[in-house]
Design an enzyme around this catalytic site. Sequence first.
Site, PDB file in Angstrom:
ATOM      1  N   THR A  97      33.382  43.952   8.214  1.00  0.00           N
ATOM      2  CA  THR A  97      34.336  44.868   7.598  1.00  0.00           C
ATOM      3  C   THR A  97      35.310  45.494   8.598  1.00  0.00           C
ATOM      4  O   THR A  97      36.477  45.679   8.263  1.00  0.00           O
ATOM      5  CB  THR A  97      33.591  45.961   6.803  1.00  0.00           C
ATOM      6  OG1 THR A  97      32.791  45.318   5.813  1.00  0.00           O
ATOM      7  CG2 THR A  97      34.539  46.909   6.120  1.00  0.00           C
TER       8      THR A  97
ATOM      9  N   LYS B 132      30.687  46.238   2.571  1.00  0.00           N
ATOM     10  CA  LYS B 132      29.371  46.443   3.178  1.00  0.00           C
ATOM     11  C   LYS B 132      28.985  45.289   4.110  1.00  0.00           C
ATOM     12  O   LYS B 132      27.850  45.148   4.511  1.00  0.00           O
ATOM     13  CB  LYS B 132      28.312  46.589   2.094  1.00  0.00           C
ATOM     14  CG  LYS B 132      28.616  47.656   1.069  1.00  0.00           C
ATOM     15  CD  LYS B 132      27.730  48.843   1.231  1.00  0.00           C
ATOM     16  CE  LYS B 132      27.953  49.831   0.114  1.00  0.00           C
ATOM     17  NZ  LYS B 132      28.724  50.970   0.496  1.00  0.00           N
ATOM     18  N   CYS B 133      29.950  44.492   4.484  1.00  0.00           N
ATOM     19  CA  CYS B 133      29.716  43.339   5.355  1.00  0.00           C
ATOM     20  C   CYS B 133      29.833  43.763   6.819  1.00  0.00           C
ATOM     21  O   CYS B 133      30.592  44.668   7.161  1.00  0.00           O
ATOM     22  CB  CYS B 133      30.752  42.265   5.036  1.00  0.00           C
ATOM     23  SG  CYS B 133      30.697  40.829   6.123  1.00  0.00           S
ATOM     24  N   GLY B 134      29.120  43.082   7.692  1.00  0.00           N
ATOM     25  CA  GLY B 134      29.193  43.359   9.117  1.00  0.00           C
ATOM     26  C   GLY B 134      30.559  43.090   9.720  1.00  0.00           C
ATOM     27  O   GLY B 134      30.887  43.587  10.793  1.00  0.00           O
TER      28      GLY B 134
END
Length: 92
Positions: free
Chosen positions: A38, A34-36
């Site tokens: 990813t 869910k990280c930017g």
Amino acid sequence: MKFYDFTAKKMNGIEVKMDEYKGKVLLVVNTASKCGFTPQLAELEQMYKDYKDKGFEILGFPCNQFANQDPGSNKEISDFCLINYGVTFTMF
């Protein structure tokens, strides 16, 4: 302790000794679905495909410690990485 003294469990629960990777070039990465950042998983996978036959390994370690960016189960995380980014490098 040194890196090769550690063990870790793969997504499927199999424990692996890091000394199994001696003699290889390793890139150990913290992943979060869910990280930017990813989308970098696709680039990492391409790098892995390009160099795995030359002794290169990527070891992915999902982490939920930073802003709850990987809250899923091992299966959910593994499926997400495979379906969305084609990840075939080892995930722990």
